[in-house]
Motif scaffolding. Structure first.
Motif, short mmCIF file in Angstrom:
data_model
loop_
_atom_site.label_atom_id
_atom_site.label_comp_id
_atom_site.label_asym_id
_atom_site.label_seq_id
_atom_site.Cartn_x
_atom_site.Cartn_y
_atom_site.Cartn_z
N ALA A 334 -5.86 -2.77 -2.17
CA ALA A 334 -5.50 -2.20 -3.44
C ALA A 334 -5.12 -0.75 -3.41
N PRO A 335 -4.11 -0.46 -2.68
CA PRO A 335 -3.66 0.88 -2.49
C PRO A 335 -3.07 1.72 -3.45
N GLU A 336 -3.26 2.94 -3.52
CA GLU A 336 -2.41 3.92 -4.64
C GLU A 336 -0.98 3.65 -4.42
N HIS A 337 -0.35 3.75 -3.36
CA HIS A 337 1.27 3.79 -2.98
C HIS A 337 1.22 2.73 -2.12
N LEU A 338 2.23 1.62 -2.63
CA LEU A 338 2.45 0.27 -1.66
C LEU A 338 4.05 0.26 -1.44
N GLU A 339 4.32 0.63 -0.17
CA GLU A 339 5.75 0.48 0.19
C GLU A 339 6.14 -0.86 0.64
N ALA A 355 -2.10 -2.67 -6.94
CA ALA A 355 -1.36 -1.40 -6.37
C ALA A 355 -0.99 -0.44 -7.42
N GLY A 356 -1.25 0.62 -7.29
CA GLY A 356 -1.16 1.76 -8.22
C GLY A 356 0.69 1.70 -8.73
N ALA A 357 1.43 1.66 -7.31
CA ALA A 357 2.78 1.60 -7.72
C ALA A 357 3.50 1.10 -6.48
N ILE A 358 4.44 0.00 -6.63
CA ILE A 358 5.07 -0.65 -5.51
C ILE A 358 6.51 -0.08 -5.43
N PHE A 359 6.80 0.19 -4.24
CA PHE A 359 8.22 0.87 -3.79
C PHE A 359 8.92 -0.26 -3.07
N SER A 382 -8.57 4.72 -4.40
CA SER A 382 -9.88 4.23 -3.61
C SER A 382 -10.31 2.60 -4.11
N GLY A 383 -8.99 1.69 -4.00
CA GLY A 383 -9.35 0.52 -4.64
C GLY A 383 -9.42 0.39 -6.27
N THR A 384 -9.23 1.18 -6.90
CA THR A 384 -9.70 0.94 -8.49
C THR A 384 -8.05 0.44 -8.91
#
Length: 439
Positions: A334-339, A355-359, A382-384
Protein backbone atom coordinates in the motif's frame (compact mmCIF):
# COMPACT_ATOMS: atom_id res chain seq x y z
CA UNK A 1 33.74 10.34 -1.64
CA UNK A 2 32.28 7.34 -3.43
CA UNK A 3 28.90 6.12 -2.19
CA UNK A 4 27.44 2.68 -2.89
CA UNK A 5 23.70 2.05 -3.08
CA UNK A 6 22.89 -1.60 -2.49
CA UNK A 7 19.12 -2.13 -2.28
CA UNK A 8 18.13 -5.58 -1.08
CA UNK A 9 17.78 -8.14 -3.88
CA UNK A 10 14.74 -10.30 -3.23
CA UNK A 11 12.92 -12.95 -5.22
CA UNK A 12 9.44 -14.26 -4.62
CA UNK A 13 10.58 -17.79 -5.46
CA UNK A 14 13.04 -17.76 -2.55
CA UNK A 15 12.07 -19.75 0.54
CA UNK A 16 13.10 -16.79 2.71
CA UNK A 17 11.17 -14.18 0.74
CA UNK A 18 8.39 -13.59 3.27
CA UNK A 19 10.81 -13.03 6.15
CA UNK A 20 13.16 -10.89 4.06
CA UNK A 21 10.22 -8.90 2.67
CA UNK A 22 8.77 -8.24 6.13
CA UNK A 23 12.14 -7.12 7.48
CA UNK A 24 12.59 -4.66 4.62
CA UNK A 25 9.13 -3.14 5.13
CA UNK A 26 9.42 -2.76 8.89
CA UNK A 27 9.51 0.80 10.12
CA UNK A 28 8.71 1.93 13.63
CA UNK A 29 6.51 4.98 13.95
CA UNK A 30 7.28 5.26 17.66
CA UNK A 31 8.57 8.68 18.59
CA UNK A 32 11.70 9.13 20.63
CA UNK A 33 10.72 9.51 24.30
CA UNK A 34 12.85 12.65 24.64
CA UNK A 35 11.05 14.28 21.72
CA UNK A 36 7.66 13.38 23.16
CA UNK A 37 8.61 14.88 26.53
CA UNK A 38 9.97 18.05 24.98
CA UNK A 39 6.93 18.51 22.74
CA UNK A 40 4.56 18.03 25.68
CA UNK A 41 6.37 20.80 27.57
CA UNK A 42 6.22 23.16 24.56
CA UNK A 43 2.50 22.56 24.04
CA UNK A 44 1.76 23.16 27.71
CA UNK A 45 3.83 26.34 27.69
CA UNK A 46 2.05 27.76 24.63
CA UNK A 47 -1.33 26.79 26.05
CA UNK A 48 -0.48 28.64 29.28
CA UNK A 49 1.44 31.67 28.02
CA UNK A 50 0.32 32.03 24.41
CA UNK A 51 2.29 34.55 22.33
CA UNK A 52 5.05 34.90 24.93
CA UNK A 53 5.83 31.19 24.76
CA UNK A 54 5.80 31.21 20.96
CA UNK A 55 8.24 34.14 20.92
CA UNK A 56 10.54 32.40 23.41
CA UNK A 57 10.54 29.16 21.39
CA UNK A 58 11.14 31.01 18.14
CA UNK A 59 14.19 32.70 19.62
CA UNK A 60 15.46 29.49 21.18
CA UNK A 61 14.97 27.12 18.24
CA UNK A 62 15.12 29.37 15.17
CA UNK A 63 17.50 32.03 16.41
CA UNK A 64 14.91 34.64 15.49
CA UNK A 65 14.33 37.35 18.09
CA UNK A 66 11.15 39.42 17.91
CA UNK A 67 9.58 41.85 20.35
CA UNK A 68 6.05 40.82 19.39
CA UNK A 69 4.12 38.43 17.20
CA UNK A 70 3.39 41.33 14.85
CA UNK A 71 7.06 41.26 13.89
CA UNK A 72 6.68 37.61 12.86
CA UNK A 73 3.60 38.12 10.70
CA UNK A 74 3.99 38.35 6.93
CA UNK A 75 1.64 40.95 5.45
CA UNK A 76 -0.31 40.33 2.22
CA UNK A 77 1.78 43.12 0.67
CA UNK A 78 5.00 41.26 1.54
CA UNK A 79 3.65 38.04 0.01
CA UNK A 80 2.66 39.85 -3.19
CA UNK A 81 6.00 41.63 -3.32
CA UNK A 82 7.74 38.26 -3.14
CA UNK A 83 5.61 37.04 -6.05
CA UNK A 84 6.26 40.17 -8.11
CA UNK A 85 9.97 39.93 -7.40
CA UNK A 86 10.42 36.37 -8.66
CA UNK A 87 12.35 35.79 -11.89
CA UNK A 88 9.94 35.50 -14.82
CA UNK A 89 10.45 31.74 -15.21
CA UNK A 90 9.80 31.01 -11.54
CA UNK A 91 6.71 33.22 -11.49
CA UNK A 92 5.35 31.50 -14.61
CA UNK A 93 5.85 27.93 -13.38
CA UNK A 94 4.48 28.73 -9.92
CA UNK A 95 1.34 30.22 -11.46
CA UNK A 96 0.99 27.29 -13.89
CA UNK A 97 1.37 24.70 -11.12
CA UNK A 98 -1.16 26.52 -8.94
CA UNK A 99 -3.67 26.65 -11.80
CA UNK A 100 -3.42 22.89 -12.36
CA UNK A 101 -3.75 22.12 -8.65
CA UNK A 102 -6.75 24.46 -8.40
CA UNK A 103 -8.43 22.95 -11.47
CA UNK A 104 -8.11 19.42 -10.10
CA UNK A 105 -9.52 20.32 -6.71
CA UNK A 106 -12.40 22.27 -8.23
CA UNK A 107 -13.35 19.10 -10.12
CA UNK A 108 -13.00 17.16 -6.87
CA UNK A 109 -15.36 19.56 -5.12
CA UNK A 110 -18.00 19.09 -7.82
CA UNK A 111 -17.70 15.32 -7.57
CA UNK A 112 -17.91 14.91 -3.81
CA UNK A 113 -18.18 18.23 -2.05
CA UNK A 114 -21.69 19.50 -2.76
CA UNK A 115 -24.78 19.40 -0.58
CA UNK A 116 -27.66 17.17 -1.66
CA UNK A 117 -31.14 16.13 -0.55
CA UNK A 118 -34.20 14.18 -1.66
CA UNK A 119 -37.77 13.61 -0.47
CA UNK A 120 -39.43 10.29 0.25
CA UNK A 121 -42.87 9.52 -1.11
CA UNK A 122 -44.36 10.67 2.20
CA UNK A 123 -42.66 14.07 1.94
CA UNK A 124 -39.81 13.43 4.36
CA UNK A 125 -36.66 15.30 3.35
CA UNK A 126 -33.29 13.59 3.81
CA UNK A 127 -29.95 14.91 2.73
CA UNK A 128 -26.52 16.18 3.54
CA UNK A 129 -25.32 19.73 4.01
CA UNK A 130 -21.66 20.32 3.15
CA UNK A 131 -20.00 23.39 4.67
CA UNK A 132 -16.37 24.50 4.82
CA UNK A 133 -14.37 24.72 8.01
CA UNK A 134 -14.16 28.25 9.41
CA UNK A 135 -10.40 28.43 9.85
CA UNK A 136 -7.48 26.11 9.07
CA UNK A 137 -3.76 26.19 9.74
CA UNK A 138 -1.21 24.91 7.25
CA UNK A 139 2.29 23.99 8.34
CA UNK A 140 5.01 24.47 5.72
CA UNK A 141 8.46 23.03 6.49
CA UNK A 142 11.42 25.41 6.50
CA UNK A 143 15.01 25.35 7.60
CA UNK A 144 17.04 22.80 5.62
CA UNK A 145 14.84 23.22 2.54
CA UNK A 146 11.91 25.29 1.32
CA UNK A 147 8.71 23.78 -0.06
CA UNK A 148 6.51 26.14 -2.09
CA UNK A 149 4.76 23.04 -3.46
CA UNK A 150 3.55 22.24 0.08
CA UNK A 151 1.94 25.68 0.24
CA UNK A 152 0.01 25.02 -2.96
CA UNK A 153 -1.05 21.50 -1.99
CA UNK A 154 -2.35 22.50 1.44
CA UNK A 155 -3.78 25.97 0.85
CA UNK A 156 -5.45 25.56 -2.56
CA UNK A 157 -7.85 22.73 -1.64
CA UNK A 158 -8.78 24.67 1.51
CA UNK A 159 -9.43 27.76 -0.61
CA UNK A 160 -11.47 25.77 -3.15
CA UNK A 161 -13.48 24.22 -0.29
CA UNK A 162 -14.48 27.73 0.75
CA UNK A 163 -12.48 28.07 3.97
CA UNK A 164 -12.59 31.82 4.68
CA UNK A 165 -9.39 31.97 6.76
CA UNK A 166 -6.18 30.06 6.00
CA UNK A 167 -3.27 30.66 8.39
CA UNK A 168 0.19 29.58 7.24
CA UNK A 169 3.10 28.99 9.60
CA UNK A 170 6.61 28.50 8.25
CA UNK A 171 9.87 28.49 10.22
CA UNK A 172 12.52 30.93 8.99
CA UNK A 173 15.70 30.11 10.94
CA UNK A 174 17.77 33.23 11.49
CA UNK A 175 15.12 35.18 9.59
CA UNK A 176 15.91 33.68 6.18
CA UNK A 177 12.67 33.92 4.16
CA UNK A 178 12.27 31.98 0.94
CA UNK A 179 10.68 34.17 -1.76
CA UNK A 180 9.10 31.17 -3.53
CA UNK A 181 7.31 30.08 -0.37
CA UNK A 182 5.99 33.60 0.22
CA UNK A 183 4.96 33.93 -3.41
CA UNK A 184 3.18 30.56 -3.28
CA UNK A 185 1.21 31.78 -0.26
CA UNK A 186 0.09 34.80 -2.29
CA UNK A 187 -0.94 32.63 -5.27
CA UNK A 188 -2.71 30.01 -3.12
CA UNK A 189 -4.92 32.42 -1.18
CA UNK A 190 -3.31 32.30 2.28
CA UNK A 191 -5.04 34.79 4.57
CA UNK A 192 -2.38 35.26 7.26
CA UNK A 193 1.18 33.98 7.52
CA UNK A 194 3.64 33.79 10.42
CA UNK A 195 7.35 33.00 10.48
CA UNK A 196 7.10 30.44 13.27
CA UNK A 197 7.58 26.69 13.21
CA UNK A 198 8.00 23.55 15.25
CA UNK A 199 5.75 22.26 18.00
CA UNK A 200 5.13 25.83 19.18
CA UNK A 201 3.53 26.74 15.84
CA UNK A 202 1.25 23.69 15.98
CA UNK A 203 0.30 24.62 19.54
CA UNK A 204 -0.47 28.21 18.58
CA UNK A 205 -2.75 27.02 15.79
CA UNK A 206 -4.46 24.38 17.92
CA UNK A 207 -4.99 26.38 21.12
CA UNK A 208 -4.98 29.94 19.82
CA UNK A 209 -3.08 32.91 21.25
CA UNK A 210 -3.77 36.62 21.55
CA UNK A 211 -2.48 37.01 17.98
CA UNK A 212 -3.34 33.72 16.28
CA UNK A 213 -6.96 32.61 16.33
CA UNK A 214 -7.58 28.94 17.09
CA UNK A 215 -8.06 26.89 13.92
CA UNK A 216 -10.35 23.95 13.26
CA UNK A 217 -7.75 21.79 11.54
CA UNK A 218 -3.96 21.64 11.09
CA UNK A 219 -2.48 20.15 7.91
CA UNK A 220 0.96 19.90 6.39
CA UNK A 221 4.19 17.93 6.91
CA UNK A 222 6.98 18.56 9.37
CA UNK A 223 9.76 16.95 11.36
CA UNK A 224 9.43 14.59 14.32
CA UNK A 225 8.54 17.47 16.67
CA UNK A 226 5.76 18.66 14.37
CA UNK A 227 4.41 15.12 13.92
CA UNK A 228 4.40 14.56 17.68
CA UNK A 229 2.67 17.89 18.28
CA UNK A 230 -0.03 17.15 15.69
CA UNK A 231 -0.66 13.79 17.28
CA UNK A 232 -1.03 15.38 20.73
CA UNK A 233 -3.42 18.17 19.67
CA UNK A 234 -5.69 15.84 17.69
CA UNK A 235 -9.10 16.01 19.31
CA UNK A 236 -8.65 19.67 20.16
CA UNK A 237 -8.45 20.23 16.40
CA UNK A 238 -8.52 17.99 13.35
CA UNK A 239 -5.32 16.96 11.57
CA UNK A 240 -4.68 15.55 8.12
CA UNK A 241 -2.43 12.60 9.00
CA UNK A 242 0.74 11.56 10.80
CA UNK A 243 3.12 11.14 7.90
CA UNK A 244 5.96 8.64 7.88
CA UNK A 245 8.98 8.55 5.56
CA UNK A 246 8.34 9.05 1.86
CA UNK A 247 7.81 5.97 -0.33
CA UNK A 248 7.84 5.00 -3.99
CA UNK A 249 7.03 1.62 -5.50
CA UNK A 250 7.65 1.02 -9.20
CA UNK A 251 5.88 -1.80 -11.02
CA UNK A 252 7.93 -2.36 -14.18
CA UNK A 253 7.43 -4.71 -17.10
CA UNK A 254 10.97 -4.09 -18.36
CA UNK A 255 10.13 -1.72 -21.23
CA UNK A 256 10.96 1.63 -19.61
CA UNK A 257 14.58 2.85 -19.92
CA UNK A 258 16.40 1.60 -16.83
CA UNK A 259 17.88 5.04 -16.20
CA UNK A 260 14.38 6.51 -15.86
CA UNK A 261 13.38 3.97 -13.21
CA UNK A 262 16.65 4.37 -11.33
CA UNK A 263 16.11 8.12 -11.16
CA UNK A 264 12.51 7.61 -10.03
CA UNK A 265 13.84 5.49 -7.16
CA UNK A 266 16.32 8.29 -6.38
CA UNK A 267 13.51 10.86 -6.34
CA UNK A 268 12.18 9.48 -3.07
CA UNK A 269 15.42 8.13 -1.64
CA UNK A 270 16.89 11.65 -1.66
CA UNK A 271 14.32 12.85 0.90
CA UNK A 272 16.01 11.11 3.83
CA UNK A 273 17.64 7.87 4.90
CA UNK A 274 14.33 6.36 6.04
CA UNK A 275 12.60 6.92 2.68
CA UNK A 276 11.73 3.71 0.87
CA UNK A 277 12.17 2.94 -2.83
CA UNK A 278 11.10 -0.47 -4.18
CA UNK A 279 11.08 -1.98 -7.67
CA UNK A 280 8.85 -4.96 -8.51
CA UNK A 281 9.57 -6.62 -11.85
CA UNK A 282 9.27 -10.11 -13.42
CA UNK A 283 12.31 -9.53 -15.70
CA UNK A 284 15.56 -10.47 -13.93
CA UNK A 285 17.74 -8.96 -16.66
CA UNK A 286 15.90 -5.64 -16.32
CA UNK A 287 16.49 -5.60 -12.56
CA UNK A 288 20.22 -6.00 -13.29
CA UNK A 289 20.00 -3.09 -15.74
CA UNK A 290 18.33 -0.89 -13.10
CA UNK A 291 21.05 -1.76 -10.56
CA UNK A 292 23.68 -0.86 -13.16
CA UNK A 293 21.90 2.45 -13.78
CA UNK A 294 21.86 3.13 -10.03
CA UNK A 295 25.60 2.53 -9.84
CA UNK A 296 26.28 4.76 -12.84
CA UNK A 297 23.97 7.66 -11.94
CA UNK A 298 24.50 7.86 -8.18
CA UNK A 299 27.87 9.70 -8.29
CA UNK A 300 26.16 12.50 -10.28
CA UNK A 301 23.61 13.20 -7.54
CA UNK A 302 24.19 16.08 -5.10
CA UNK A 303 22.41 14.08 -2.37
CA UNK A 304 24.25 10.85 -3.19
CA UNK A 305 25.02 10.02 0.44
CA UNK A 306 21.38 10.21 1.52
CA UNK A 307 20.25 8.23 -1.54
CA UNK A 308 22.85 5.51 -0.89
CA UNK A 309 21.83 5.15 2.75
CA UNK A 310 18.14 5.07 1.89
CA UNK A 311 18.47 2.47 -0.86
CA UNK A 312 20.85 0.31 1.17
CA UNK A 313 18.85 0.52 4.38
CA UNK A 314 15.28 0.33 3.11
CA UNK A 315 15.31 -0.09 -0.69
CA UNK A 316 14.58 -3.33 -2.56
CA UNK A 317 14.69 -4.71 -6.08
CA UNK A 318 12.23 -7.61 -6.09
CA UNK A 319 12.07 -10.23 -8.83
CA UNK A 320 8.49 -11.53 -9.16
CA UNK A 321 7.00 -14.46 -11.04
CA UNK A 322 4.69 -12.18 -13.02
CA UNK A 323 3.20 -8.71 -13.19
CA UNK A 324 0.08 -10.13 -11.56
CA UNK A 325 2.15 -11.22 -8.57
CA UNK A 326 3.82 -7.82 -8.53
CA UNK A 327 0.38 -6.23 -8.23
CA UNK A 328 -0.49 -8.52 -5.31
CA UNK A 329 2.68 -7.54 -3.47
CA UNK A 330 2.02 -3.87 -4.19
CA UNK A 331 -1.39 -4.19 -2.53
CA UNK A 332 0.30 -5.64 0.55
CA UNK A 333 2.68 -2.67 0.71
CA UNK A 334 0.00 0.00 0.00
CA UNK A 335 2.64 2.55 -1.05
CA UNK A 336 2.44 6.31 -0.94
CA UNK A 337 3.50 6.68 -4.61
CA UNK A 338 2.91 3.84 -7.09
CA UNK A 339 4.30 3.99 -10.62
CA UNK A 340 3.08 1.51 -13.24
CA UNK A 341 6.02 1.73 -15.63
CA UNK A 342 4.53 -0.36 -18.40
CA UNK A 343 3.51 -0.16 -22.05
CA UNK A 344 -0.05 -0.99 -20.97
CA UNK A 345 -0.57 0.48 -17.49
CA UNK A 346 -4.35 0.34 -17.79
CA UNK A 347 -4.11 -3.45 -17.91
CA UNK A 348 -2.63 -3.50 -14.39
CA UNK A 349 -4.36 -0.54 -12.73
CA UNK A 350 -7.62 -2.47 -12.04
CA UNK A 351 -5.61 -5.00 -10.00
CA UNK A 352 -4.26 -2.30 -7.67
CA UNK A 353 -6.43 -1.47 -4.66
CA UNK A 354 -4.16 0.36 -2.23
CA UNK A 355 -1.98 3.36 -3.06
CA UNK A 356 -1.86 7.04 -2.21
CA UNK A 357 -1.39 8.03 -5.85
CA UNK A 358 -1.06 5.89 -8.98
CA UNK A 359 1.15 7.10 -11.84
CA UNK A 360 0.27 5.47 -15.15
CA UNK A 361 2.85 4.86 -17.86
CA UNK A 362 6.57 5.40 -18.42
CA UNK A 363 6.27 9.16 -18.96
CA UNK A 364 4.44 9.77 -15.67
CA UNK A 365 7.25 10.33 -13.20
CA UNK A 366 6.29 10.68 -9.57
CA UNK A 367 8.00 14.06 -9.42
CA UNK A 368 5.35 15.53 -11.74
CA UNK A 369 2.75 14.64 -9.13
CA UNK A 370 4.83 16.31 -6.44
CA UNK A 371 4.81 19.66 -8.19
CA UNK A 372 2.36 20.32 -10.96
CA UNK A 373 0.20 17.47 -12.31
CA UNK A 374 -2.80 18.62 -10.25
CA UNK A 375 -3.73 15.91 -7.71
CA UNK A 376 -2.57 16.49 -4.15
CA UNK A 377 0.89 15.37 -3.10
CA UNK A 378 -0.03 15.02 0.59
CA UNK A 379 -0.50 11.25 0.64
CA UNK A 380 -0.88 8.43 3.18
CA UNK A 381 2.34 6.59 4.06
CA UNK A 382 3.45 3.48 5.97
CA UNK A 383 0.69 1.28 4.57
CA UNK A 384 -2.11 3.61 5.65
CA UNK A 385 -3.27 3.89 2.02
CA UNK A 386 -5.23 0.75 2.91
CA UNK A 387 -7.71 3.00 4.71
CA UNK A 388 -6.66 6.62 4.06
CA UNK A 389 -6.84 9.02 1.12
CA UNK A 390 -4.84 11.93 -0.29
CA UNK A 391 -5.45 15.37 1.15
CA UNK A 392 -8.32 16.99 -0.68
CA UNK A 393 -11.20 19.43 -0.67
CA UNK A 394 -13.15 17.01 1.53
CA UNK A 395 -10.56 17.45 4.31
CA UNK A 396 -11.55 21.09 4.61
CA UNK A 397 -15.29 20.48 4.69
CA UNK A 398 -17.66 18.92 7.15
CA UNK A 399 -20.96 17.20 6.51
CA UNK A 400 -24.21 17.67 8.43
CA UNK A 401 -27.15 15.33 7.95
CA UNK A 402 -30.47 16.94 7.01
CA UNK A 403 -33.72 15.37 8.24
CA UNK A 404 -37.18 16.89 7.87
CA UNK A 405 -39.94 14.40 8.67
CA UNK A 406 -43.42 15.11 7.40
CA UNK A 407 -46.56 14.42 9.42
CA UNK A 408 -47.23 11.39 7.27
CA UNK A 409 -43.63 10.18 7.58
CA UNK A 410 -43.77 10.48 11.38
CA UNK A 411 -46.54 7.85 11.45
CA UNK A 412 -44.28 5.28 9.81
CA UNK A 413 -40.94 6.23 11.33
CA UNK A 414 -42.43 6.82 14.78
CA UNK A 415 -43.65 3.24 15.09
CA UNK A 416 -40.28 1.87 13.96
CA UNK A 417 -38.41 4.09 16.41
CA UNK A 418 -40.79 3.24 19.25
CA UNK A 419 -40.26 -0.50 18.98
CA UNK A 420 -36.48 -0.17 18.69
CA UNK A 421 -36.25 2.33 21.57
CA UNK A 422 -38.30 0.11 23.90
CA UNK A 423 -36.01 -2.76 22.92
CA UNK A 424 -33.04 -0.70 24.06
CA UNK A 425 -34.75 0.33 27.28
CA UNK A 426 -34.86 4.00 26.32
CA UNK A 427 -38.44 4.91 27.06
CA UNK A 428 -37.87 8.66 26.62
CA UNK A 429 -36.84 8.05 23.01
CA UNK A 430 -39.89 5.87 22.48
CA UNK A 431 -42.31 8.38 24.03
CA UNK A 432 -40.88 11.25 21.96
CA UNK A 433 -41.67 9.31 18.80
CA UNK A 434 -45.08 8.07 20.05
CA UNK A 435 -46.35 11.56 20.92
CA UNK A 436 -46.30 12.41 17.23
CA UNK A 437 -48.44 9.40 16.26
CA UNK A 438 -52.06 9.96 15.37
CA UNK A 439 -54.55 8.05 17.59
Amino acid sequence: MQFVAAPARLSTVSASFEADFAARLHWSAEQDAAIEERVAAILADVQARGDAAVLDCTQRFDGLQAASMAALELSPEELKAAYDGLPDEQRHVLTAAAARVRSYHEAQKKACGESWSYRDEDGTLLGQKVTPLDRVGIYVPGGKAAYPSSVLMNAIPAHVAGVPEIIMVVPTPRGEKNPLVLAAAHVAGVTRAFTIGGAQAVAALAYGTATIARVDKVTGPGNAYVASAKKRVFGQVGIDMIAGPSEILVLADGTTPADWVAMDLFSQAEHDELAQSILLCPDAAYIEAVQAAIDRLLPQMPRAEIIARSLTGRGALIHTRSMEEACEISNRIAPEHLEISSTDPHRWEPLLRHAGAIFLGAYTSESLGDYCAGPNHVLPTSGTARFSSPLGVYDFQKRSSLIEVSEQGAQVLGRIASVLAHGEGLQGHARAAEMRLKP
